[in-house]
Design a protein around this motif. Structure first.
Motif, mmCIF file in Angstrom:
data_model
loop_
_atom_site.group_PDB
_atom_site.id
_atom_site.type_symbol
_atom_site.label_atom_id
_atom_site.label_comp_id
_atom_site.label_asym_id
_atom_site.label_seq_id
_atom_site.Cartn_x
_atom_site.Cartn_y
_atom_site.Cartn_z
ATOM 1 N N PRO A 12 -2.407 -1.250 4.633
ATOM 2 C CA PRO A 12 -1.786 -2.244 3.756
ATOM 3 C C PRO A 12 -2.733 -3.383 3.429
ATOM 4 O O PRO A 12 -2.718 -3.907 2.333
ATOM 5 C CB PRO A 12 -0.579 -2.732 4.560
ATOM 6 C CG PRO A 12 -0.250 -1.615 5.470
ATOM 7 C CD PRO A 12 -1.573 -0.960 5.787
ATOM 8 N N ALA A 47 -5.060 -3.062 0.323
ATOM 9 C CA ALA A 47 -4.497 -2.965 -1.017
ATOM 10 C C ALA A 47 -5.112 -3.955 -1.989
ATOM 11 O O ALA A 47 -5.290 -3.655 -3.148
ATOM 12 C CB ALA A 47 -2.986 -3.153 -0.976
ATOM 13 N N LEU A 93 1.502 -5.154 -7.968
ATOM 14 C CA LEU A 93 1.326 -4.843 -6.546
ATOM 15 C C LEU A 93 1.960 -5.891 -5.636
ATOM 16 O O LEU A 93 2.171 -5.634 -4.457
ATOM 17 C CB LEU A 93 -0.164 -4.734 -6.204
ATOM 18 C CG LEU A 93 -0.891 -3.513 -6.734
ATOM 19 C CD1 LEU A 93 -2.376 -3.633 -6.451
ATOM 20 C CD2 LEU A 93 -0.332 -2.257 -6.098
ATOM 21 N N GLU A 110 4.971 -7.031 -5.381
ATOM 22 C CA GLU A 110 6.219 -6.550 -4.786
ATOM 23 C C GLU A 110 5.948 -5.505 -3.712
ATOM 24 O O GLU A 110 6.601 -5.496 -2.670
ATOM 25 C CB GLU A 110 7.137 -5.977 -5.858
ATOM 26 C CG GLU A 110 7.764 -7.018 -6.753
ATOM 27 C CD GLU A 110 8.706 -6.396 -7.760
ATOM 28 O OE1 GLU A 110 9.433 -5.445 -7.405
ATOM 29 O OE2 GLU A 110 8.719 -6.872 -8.904
ATOM 30 N N VAL A 111 4.989 -4.637 -3.967
ATOM 31 C CA VAL A 111 4.639 -3.603 -2.993
ATOM 32 C C VAL A 111 4.096 -4.240 -1.720
ATOM 33 O O VAL A 111 4.488 -3.874 -0.607
ATOM 34 C CB VAL A 111 3.607 -2.624 -3.593
ATOM 35 C CG1 VAL A 111 3.121 -1.632 -2.551
ATOM 36 C CG2 VAL A 111 4.186 -1.907 -4.804
ATOM 37 N N ALA A 151 6.850 -5.821 0.266
ATOM 38 C CA ALA A 151 7.640 -4.799 0.963
ATOM 39 C C ALA A 151 6.883 -4.278 2.185
ATOM 40 O O ALA A 151 7.480 -4.056 3.248
ATOM 41 C CB ALA A 151 7.986 -3.650 0.014
ATOM 42 N N MET A 152 5.575 -4.090 2.055
ATOM 43 C CA MET A 152 4.778 -3.621 3.184
ATOM 44 C C MET A 152 4.754 -4.665 4.300
ATOM 45 O O MET A 152 4.811 -4.312 5.482
ATOM 46 C CB MET A 152 3.356 -3.285 2.727
ATOM 47 C CG MET A 152 3.320 -2.064 1.822
ATOM 48 S SD MET A 152 1.705 -1.785 1.068
ATOM 49 C CE MET A 152 0.832 -1.055 2.434
#
Length: 109
Positions: free
Chosen positions: A6, A9, A86, A88-89, A92-93
């Motif tokens: 993560p 990213a 990204l 939001e991703v 979430a991670m």
């Protein structure tokens, strides 16, 4: 794009000093930043690795690289609309990482 974890990213999305938790350099995901600003916010990353990741992100349309014809030369990196998606991703991670219990001492996967 290589996403080994993560934290890989996007530059600046490294986990907290405990190795868990939300990114501590989330502010890097807002606005444009010079190479050295990104490098200072990511202790332990080599200039070569950061350059390589930024080039990959640029090829994939995640960041833009703007070069200014000044002396000394100035280069800034910023998220594109695709890169902003990204956020939001990554959130979430981070939430998921906080929910995962620590492994028992001595237990390996």
């Amino acid at each position: 794009m290589i996403l080994a974890s993560p934290s890989a990213a996007f530059p600046g999305s490294s986990p907290s000093s405990t190795g868990r938790g939300p990114p501590r350099s989330r502010e890097l995901l807002k606005g444009s930043h010079r190479f050295n600003q990104l490098r200072e916010a990511l202790p332990g990353i080599s200039p070569h690795t950061l350059t390589s990741r930024l080039r990959q992100f640029e090829r994939h349309g995640i960041v833009t690289r703007t070069t200014y014809a000044e002396i000394p030369p100035r280069v800034e990196y910023a998220l594109t609309p695709l890169g902003e998606g990204l956020l939001e991703v990554l959130e979430a991670m981070g939430t998921w990482a906080m929910a995962v219990p620590d492994p028992e001492p001595g237990v390996t996967a």
